[in-house]
Design a protein around this motif. Sequence first.
Motif, PDB file in Angstrom:
ATOM      1  N   ILE A  19       0.634  -1.424   0.005  1.00  0.00           N
ATOM      2  CA  ILE A  19       0.143  -0.031   0.023  1.00  0.00           C
ATOM      3  C   ILE A  19       0.707   1.151   0.054  1.00  0.00           C
ATOM      4  O   ILE A  19       1.404   1.646   0.967  1.00  0.00           O
ATOM      5  CB  ILE A  19      -0.846   0.118   1.300  1.00  0.00           C
ATOM      6  CG1 ILE A  19      -1.755  -1.363   1.186  1.00  0.00           C
ATOM      7  CG2 ILE A  19      -1.735   1.245   1.161  1.00  0.00           C
ATOM      8  CD1 ILE A  19      -2.581  -1.472   2.445  1.00  0.00           C
ATOM      9  N   PRO A  20       1.118   2.038  -1.221  1.00  0.00           N
ATOM     10  CA  PRO A  20       2.021   2.871  -1.342  1.00  0.00           C
ATOM     11  C   PRO A  20       1.383   4.174  -0.496  1.00  0.00           C
ATOM     12  O   PRO A  20       2.384   5.155  -0.360  1.00  0.00           O
ATOM     13  CB  PRO A  20       2.221   3.332  -2.824  1.00  0.00           C
ATOM     14  CG  PRO A  20       1.129   2.605  -3.387  1.00  0.00           C
ATOM     15  CD  PRO A  20       0.491   1.538  -2.537  1.00  0.00           C
ATOM     16  N   GLY A  21       0.276   4.614  -0.369  1.00  0.00           N
ATOM     17  CA  GLY A  21      -0.283   5.777   0.164  1.00  0.00           C
ATOM     18  C   GLY A  21      -1.031   5.471   1.532  1.00  0.00           C
ATOM     19  O   GLY A  21      -0.455   4.526   2.021  1.00  0.00           O
ATOM     20  N   SER A  22      -1.639   6.357   1.849  1.00  0.00           N
ATOM     21  CA  SER A  22      -2.503   6.210   3.040  1.00  0.00           C
ATOM     22  C   SER A  22      -4.067   5.516   3.053  1.00  0.00           C
ATOM     23  O   SER A  22      -4.098   5.343   1.832  1.00  0.00           O
ATOM     24  CB  SER A  22      -2.922   7.820   3.637  1.00  0.00           C
ATOM     25  OG  SER A  22      -3.782   8.287   2.508  1.00  0.00           O
ATOM     26  N   LEU A 135     -13.983   1.092   0.651  1.00  0.00           N
ATOM     27  CA  LEU A 135     -12.907   2.138   0.035  1.00  0.00           C
ATOM     28  C   LEU A 135     -11.755   1.443   0.122  1.00  0.00           C
ATOM     29  O   LEU A 135     -11.063   0.973   1.341  1.00  0.00           O
ATOM     30  CB  LEU A 135     -12.975   3.461   0.649  1.00  0.00           C
ATOM     31  CG  LEU A 135     -14.239   4.287   0.471  1.00  0.00           C
ATOM     32  CD1 LEU A 135     -14.213   5.478   1.360  1.00  0.00           C
ATOM     33  CD2 LEU A 135     -14.332   4.566  -0.949  1.00  0.00           C
ATOM     34  N   LEU A 136     -10.978   1.300  -0.892  1.00  0.00           N
ATOM     35  CA  LEU A 136      -9.602   0.283  -0.709  1.00  0.00           C
ATOM     36  C   LEU A 136      -8.555   1.475  -1.171  1.00  0.00           C
ATOM     37  O   LEU A 136      -8.843   2.499  -1.724  1.00  0.00           O
ATOM     38  CB  LEU A 136      -9.502  -0.664  -2.009  1.00  0.00           C
ATOM     39  CG  LEU A 136     -10.413  -1.736  -1.931  1.00  0.00           C
ATOM     40  CD1 LEU A 136     -10.176  -2.749  -3.362  1.00  0.00           C
ATOM     41  CD2 LEU A 136     -10.036  -2.547  -0.588  1.00  0.00           C
ATOM     42  N   PRO A 137      -7.731   1.237  -0.501  1.00  0.00           N
ATOM     43  CA  PRO A 137      -6.543   2.107  -0.473  1.00  0.00           C
ATOM     44  C   PRO A 137      -5.841   2.019  -2.062  1.00  0.00           C
ATOM     45  O   PRO A 137      -5.922   1.176  -2.708  1.00  0.00           O
ATOM     46  CB  PRO A 137      -5.358   2.111   0.585  1.00  0.00           C
ATOM     47  CG  PRO A 137      -5.783   0.534   0.721  1.00  0.00           C
ATOM     48  CD  PRO A 137      -7.079   0.372   0.558  1.00  0.00           C
ATOM     49  N   ALA A 138      -4.891   2.826  -2.723  1.00  0.00           N
ATOM     50  CA  ALA A 138      -4.142   2.530  -3.783  1.00  0.00           C
ATOM     51  C   ALA A 138      -3.323   1.130  -3.370  1.00  0.00           C
ATOM     52  O   ALA A 138      -2.585   1.086  -2.085  1.00  0.00           O
ATOM     53  CB  ALA A 138      -3.335   3.493  -4.042  1.00  0.00           C
ATOM     54  N   LEU A 139      -3.281   0.380  -4.239  1.00  0.00           N
ATOM     55  CA  LEU A 139      -2.276  -0.854  -4.235  1.00  0.00           C
ATOM     56  C   LEU A 139      -1.402  -1.065  -5.173  1.00  0.00           C
ATOM     57  O   LEU A 139      -1.644  -0.738  -6.481  1.00  0.00           O
ATOM     58  CB  LEU A 139      -3.383  -1.985  -4.075  1.00  0.00           C
ATOM     59  CG  LEU A 139      -4.576  -2.096  -3.211  1.00  0.00           C
ATOM     60  CD1 LEU A 139      -5.366  -3.303  -3.522  1.00  0.00           C
ATOM     61  CD2 LEU A 139      -4.031  -2.210  -1.699  1.00  0.00           C
TER      62      LEU A 139
END
Length: 173
Positions: A19-22, A135-139
């Motif tokens: 997960i590169p972001g928040s 809601l999924l984070p950026a993967l």
Amino acid sequence: MTPPQQAEVLSLLDVRVTIPGSVPPRTRRDDQVTGWFRSRERVVPTLSDDAWALAETALTPLRRGWPARPPRLAMEAILHKARTGCAWRNLPEEYGPWETVVGTWRRWQTSGEWEQMLNLLADTPGTTVPEDRVLLPALRVEGRLDPRLLIDTQEAPKSRLANRHMVGLTYVL
């Protein structure tokens, strides 16, 4: 594919997910507030000054206890929750303590004032309650697979392959 088939394919892959972001804040599926609007197929009204003046007529003044926070602020907070699906504790600070908003919501629900206010606002334009979603984070998904897995579906490789036989791929959502 059946779940056992999916498990078999996944066991043959070398996959890494980062997960590169928040991570987005958690949302709740149809709690009482969003459920109220969804069950009645109503939009969440936009609270203009005129709309608030109309809704305010349904409120009875508090007779005892600490002075109440402005009821319009509580109404705005509850409508924000309905629009976004956020948890009570994730309400923006501008609405004041979330515990106070929850208490106001419960009091209005119990007394019937909520129903009366929203019936007065039935013709007020607004937004629809968001669909149930996660809601999924950026993967970032990276993996390697044996290209022979894509060609020969009858027989799995007999031994682990060296890295030179692997194909790398990266998929960013």
